[in-house]
Write an enzyme that holds these catalytic residues in place. Structure first.
Site, PDB file in Angstrom:
ATOM      1  N   CYS A  44     -24.614  47.827   2.091  1.00 25.54           N
ATOM      2  CA  CYS A  44     -23.303  47.201   2.214  1.00 25.54           C
ATOM      3  C   CYS A  44     -23.254  46.082   1.186  1.00 25.54           C
ATOM      4  CB  CYS A  44     -22.978  46.759   3.640  1.00 25.54           C
ATOM      5  SG  CYS A  44     -23.900  45.377   4.272  1.00 25.54           S
ATOM      6  N   THR A  45     -22.320  45.212   1.312  1.00 23.01           N
ATOM      7  CA  THR A  45     -22.160  44.189   0.293  1.00 23.01           C
ATOM      8  C   THR A  45     -23.188  43.076   0.452  1.00 23.01           C
ATOM      9  OG1 THR A  45     -19.804  44.702   0.282  1.00 23.01           O
ATOM     10  CG2 THR A  45     -20.484  42.716  -0.869  1.00 23.01           C
ATOM     11  N   GLY A  46     -23.152  42.370   1.584  1.00 20.70           N
ATOM     12  CA  GLY A  46     -24.001  41.198   1.756  1.00 20.70           C
ATOM     13  C   GLY A  46     -25.385  41.455   2.308  1.00 20.70           C
ATOM     14  N   ASN A  47     -25.608  42.634   2.919  1.00 21.01           N
ATOM     15  CA  ASN A  47     -26.890  42.990   3.524  1.00 21.01           C
ATOM     16  C   ASN A  47     -27.366  41.919   4.506  1.00 21.01           C
ATOM     17  OD1 ASN A  47     -30.329  43.432   2.619  1.00 21.01           O
ATOM     18  ND2 ASN A  47     -29.151  44.778   3.918  1.00 21.01           N
ATOM     19  N   SER A  48     -26.414  41.422   5.312  1.00 26.70           N
ATOM     20  CA  SER A  48     -26.794  40.401   6.289  1.00 26.70           C
ATOM     21  C   SER A  48     -26.451  40.816   7.721  1.00 26.70           C
ATOM     22  CB  SER A  48     -26.093  39.075   5.982  1.00 26.70           C
ATOM     23  OG  SER A  48     -24.696  39.203   6.181  1.00 26.70           O
ATOM     24  N   CYS A  49     -25.637  41.870   7.883  1.00 27.17           N
ATOM     25  CA  CYS A  49     -25.127  42.161   9.222  1.00 27.17           C
ATOM     26  C   CYS A  49     -25.133  43.663   9.521  1.00 27.17           C
ATOM     27  CB  CYS A  49     -23.718  41.568   9.330  1.00 27.17           C
ATOM     28  SG  CYS A  49     -23.042  41.588  10.987  1.00 27.17           S
ATOM     29  N   ARG A  50     -24.098  44.395   9.089  1.00 30.53           N
ATOM     30  CA  ARG A  50     -23.963  45.808   9.447  1.00 30.53           C
ATOM     31  C   ARG A  50     -25.125  46.660   8.966  1.00 30.53           C
ATOM     32  NH1 ARG A  50     -18.294  46.066   6.701  1.00 30.53           N
ATOM     33  NH2 ARG A  50     -19.530  44.631   5.457  1.00 30.53           N
ATOM     34  N   SER A  51     -25.490  46.519   7.702  1.00 32.27           N
ATOM     35  CA  SER A  51     -26.600  47.335   7.179  1.00 32.27           C
ATOM     36  C   SER A  51     -27.905  46.976   7.871  1.00 32.27           C
ATOM     37  CB  SER A  51     -26.726  47.177   5.662  1.00 32.27           C
ATOM     38  OG  SER A  51     -26.846  45.813   5.302  1.00 32.27           O
ATOM     39  N   SER A  80     -32.695  48.506   3.785  1.00 31.05           N
ATOM     40  CA  SER A  80     -31.288  48.165   3.630  1.00 31.05           C
ATOM     41  C   SER A  80     -31.163  47.178   2.484  1.00 31.05           C
ATOM     42  CB  SER A  80     -30.698  47.605   4.926  1.00 31.05           C
ATOM     43  OG  SER A  80     -31.394  46.447   5.337  1.00 31.05           O
ATOM     44  N   THR A  92     -35.450  41.423   5.545  1.00 34.36           N
ATOM     45  CA  THR A  92     -35.024  40.576   4.428  1.00 34.36           C
ATOM     46  C   THR A  92     -33.723  41.116   3.863  1.00 34.36           C
ATOM     47  OG1 THR A  92     -36.383  41.889   2.908  1.00 34.36           O
ATOM     48  CG2 THR A  92     -37.382  39.878   3.823  1.00 34.36           C
ATOM     49  N   ASP A 127     -31.955  42.063   0.786  1.00 37.38           N
ATOM     50  CA  ASP A 127     -32.389  42.400  -0.567  1.00 37.38           C
ATOM     51  C   ASP A 127     -31.260  42.958  -1.419  1.00 37.38           C
ATOM     52  OD1 ASP A 127     -35.126  41.805   0.040  1.00 37.38           O
ATOM     53  OD2 ASP A 127     -35.273  43.745   1.056  1.00 37.38           O
ATOM     54  N   CYS A 184     -19.812  49.824   4.614  1.00 45.78           N
ATOM     55  CA  CYS A 184     -18.670  48.920   4.446  1.00 45.78           C
ATOM     56  C   CYS A 184     -17.489  49.474   5.219  1.00 45.78           C
ATOM     57  CB  CYS A 184     -18.278  48.813   2.988  1.00 45.78           C
ATOM     58  SG  CYS A 184     -19.642  48.358   1.948  1.00 45.78           S
ATOM     59  N   CYS A 209     -17.267  49.330  -1.386  1.00 49.05           N
ATOM     60  CA  CYS A 209     -18.588  49.827  -1.025  1.00 49.05           C
ATOM     61  C   CYS A 209     -19.441  49.938  -2.273  1.00 49.05           C
ATOM     62  CB  CYS A 209     -18.476  51.202  -0.378  1.00 49.05           C
ATOM     63  SG  CYS A 209     -17.891  51.121   1.294  1.00 49.05           S
ATOM     64  N   ASP A 228     -16.501  44.365   9.551  1.00 48.03           N
ATOM     65  CA  ASP A 228     -17.499  43.308   9.372  1.00 48.03           C
ATOM     66  C   ASP A 228     -17.265  42.233  10.427  1.00 48.03           C
ATOM     67  OD1 ASP A 228     -19.247  41.331   8.604  1.00 48.03           O
ATOM     68  OD2 ASP A 228     -18.688  41.392   6.484  1.00 48.03           O
TER      69      ASP A 228
END
Length: 141
Positions: free
Chosen positions: A7-14, A32, A60, A62, A79, A86, A103
């Site tokens: 995903c974009t930020g790789n902090s939540c959904r992914s 991820s 992490t 990444d 996304c 995406c 998100d």
């Protein structure tokens, strides 16, 4: 079996999807990443997963560039909204899939509403990835 979730930020959904896939089968290689990796995990995503017994706190955040030269069986984008782009993965991939989710980190309102959005999205991710695992991955193992 190697699976990369983007995903974009790789902090939540992914990160949540990563945690679910690994919980379904620890033998899978699951990573991820994000095109604009935030470098940290969303605290509510970590809390929402912990609530159901999955610890993603050591994951992490990444950049997708870390994995661009690797070969993958599946690259899955997660996304959601029309306002998001995406990521496109240009590496070696057997199957590219998109499973879009809202998100929850963009939710606004009361603390209760924001938390309910994390739970809703977490549960949608679980249901979608569990179906994917049972129908696509398990038969190949």
């Amino acid at each position: 079996m190697k699976i990369l979730i983007l995903c974009t930020g790789n902090s939540c959904r992914s990160q949540m999807a990563h945690g679910f896939m690994q919980s379904f089968n620890p033998e899978l290689t699951v990573k991820s990443a994000g095109t604009e990796a935030s470098g940290k995990l969303n605290a509510n995503a970590v809390k929402a997963m912990k609530e159901i017994g999955i610890d993603i706190s050591q994951h992490t955040s990444d950049s997708v560039n870390k994995y661009i030269n690797d070969e993958w069986d599946y690259v899955i984008t997660v996304c959601g909204g029309a306002n998001e782009n995406c990521p496109v993965f240009t590496g070696k991939v057997k199957h590219r899939l998109h499973m879009g989710f809202d998100d929850p980190s963009h939710a606004t309102g009361s603390d209760e509403f924001i938390w309910s959005e994390f739970i809703r999205v977490r549960d949608e991710i679980k249901e979608t990835f569990q179906k994917f695992y049972k129908e696509e991955i398990e038969p190949q193992l």
